[in-house]
Design an enzyme around this catalytic site. Sequence first.
Site, PDB file in Angstrom:
ATOM      1  N   ASP A 191      64.947  64.343  28.790  1.00  0.00           N
ATOM      2  CA  ASP A 191      64.756  65.618  29.488  1.00  0.00           C
ATOM      3  C   ASP A 191      65.952  65.890  30.382  1.00  0.00           C
ATOM      4  OD1 ASP A 191      62.272  65.952  28.405  1.00  0.00           O
ATOM      5  OD2 ASP A 191      61.173  65.897  30.300  1.00  0.00           O
ATOM      6  N   LYS A 228      61.214  73.343  25.295  1.00  0.00           N
ATOM      7  CA  LYS A 228      59.746  73.427  25.275  1.00  0.00           C
ATOM      8  C   LYS A 228      59.271  74.872  25.321  1.00  0.00           C
ATOM      9  CE  LYS A 228      59.024  69.108  27.872  1.00  0.00           C
ATOM     10  NZ  LYS A 228      58.449  68.255  26.825  1.00  0.00           N
ATOM     11  N   GLY A 270      55.393  62.936  33.584  1.00  0.00           N
ATOM     12  CA  GLY A 270      55.684  63.017  35.011  1.00  0.00           C
ATOM     13  C   GLY A 270      54.926  62.023  35.858  1.00  0.00           C
ATOM     14  N   ARG A 322      48.056  53.470  20.558  1.00  0.00           N
ATOM     15  CA  ARG A 322      47.082  52.518  19.995  1.00  0.00           C
ATOM     16  C   ARG A 322      45.997  53.268  19.228  1.00  0.00           C
ATOM     17  NH1 ARG A 322      47.748  47.141  20.500  1.00  0.00           N
ATOM     18  NH2 ARG A 322      48.652  46.346  22.421  1.00  0.00           N
ATOM     19  N   GLY A 341      55.443  59.171  30.423  1.00  0.00           N
ATOM     20  CA  GLY A 341      55.279  58.053  31.338  1.00  0.00           C
ATOM     21  C   GLY A 341      56.280  56.928  31.157  1.00  0.00           C
ATOM     22  N   GLY A 378      61.179  61.633  29.996  1.00  0.00           N
ATOM     23  CA  GLY A 378      61.206  62.868  30.774  1.00  0.00           C
ATOM     24  C   GLY A 378      61.765  62.616  32.140  1.00  0.00           C
ATOM     25  N   SER A 379      60.872  62.481  33.116  1.00  0.00           N
ATOM     26  CA  SER A 379      61.289  62.321  34.498  1.00  0.00           C
ATOM     27  C   SER A 379      61.926  60.956  34.746  1.00  0.00           C
ATOM     28  CB  SER A 379      60.066  62.480  35.401  1.00  0.00           C
ATOM     29  OG  SER A 379      59.259  63.545  34.948  1.00  0.00           O
TER      30      SER A 379
END
Lengths: 184, 310
Positions: free
Chosen positions: B40, B97, B169, B181, B230, B251-252
């Site tokens: 990101d 996005k 995030g 999973r 995450g 991402g973050s």
Amino acid sequence: MVGILAIQGDVEAHARSLEQVGASWVRVRRGQDLEGLDALVLPGGESTTIAKGIDRVGLHEPLLAFARAGHPILGTCAGAVLLGREVENHPVRSLELLDARVVRNAYGTQVDSFSAMADGEMEGLRCVFIRAPQFRDPGPDVEVLAEVEGRPVLVRQANVLAASFHPELTADVRVHQMLIDSIN
Amino acid sequence: MTRENGNQGGESNGDARTTAEAFEIKVGLAEMLKGGVIMDVTRPDEAKIAEDAGAAAVMALERVPADIRRDGGVARMCSVEVIEGIQRSVSIPVMAKVRIGHFVEARVLESLGVDFIDESEVLTPADEEHHVAKHAFRSPFVCGARNLGEALRRIAEGAAMIRTKGEAGSGNIVEAVRHLRSVMGEIRSLAAASSEELPTRAKELGAPLDRVEQVASLGKLPVPNFAAGGIATPADAALCMSLGAEAVFVGSGIFKSADPAVRARAIVRATTHWDEAQEVLGASRGLGEAMEGIEMETLSEHERLANRGW
């Protein structure tokens, strides 16, 4: 035994094609992985990512030595970029094993990606171009094996075979067969 | 020479081969991203840092998910100028996005020549019932999924890549692991099912029978299956790869950490060498502070981005 450079990219698609022509394969991530291999595939993927990875693991010199020993090498799309004498449009460090300039993303972005039938000795080969490069000014030792829209898309120079498209994404395995046939 | 590109729009003649080849071109780019890290970025200079670190692609957005979560408000498609600036600054694929169901934002991104469109729960949904009809676009789409049924619904709509939703995030890998999973387990269970069980399984999954049959025979999704939501450390990335993800989105985790360039390189290294403990160890040294994480219990149901979309 054929090695597939496994830094990043469509390693499994090449593995499927090699299995279809009856070849066994292993992943190559380090110089010692090249020992005892008969041929090597540089897969499609992102050429900047793969070139940086080659430098990080110290594979540049071992790959050159493998090529100098005369072993067959096939590079597709990003793999073909890595083989070029010169790389244009955001250059990456290449192996300079193919006497041609390679222009990255020469057709545009993904919305310009396409497939088309090849002309030349590989007539009827459907070529899938994904953000594909183009070969320009091939030298006298470079043989053009297939063209699309009048441009070379599959070329050979001694033991080096380069495709600007992705033979590994279709069921037609003639290009992989060519690699296997060139193993002495 | 006749070209086939990714367009399967209303003007297409409905030729089955043409549709299959157009989809193949979209999935083709997803294949090329395997083994890579998609990062990101919110500005051209961040995109350059990502490319220099070895990212396989960048995702352009106005705010990273951690900031969207903190600031609130409606999160929309990234501004056109930011996307264009990022496209000019890098040679790797540029993704962006759109809000779930916002097919006009998607048309804008397609017209910009964006390489991959993420119909994403990270942005505020535009349509709470319908996702974008994705076959009608030349640009390929990636969509999030929590389980196999959701993945197959998105693929039936035309998604050329699936990623876990995880919990964007959050800096917490637990939801991505849960979703991976779940998808991988359900695939194994379908592969072991007999053919007469598949219609019932399709009903339970809420997925089209032909896609369920396809997964049962392939033993995998018909499109690449990536992890997202995450991932904050090299070990998180290697964990996702170990659980069957074929590439990762971060991402973050990168630009909210103390040293983005170092962390970006380390996550790329751990993704390539996910099955080599010494390499993941090497990638885990000298990283500085990771982003702050959020414990899932502190998020109420309406704060969980993964609950957006169906």
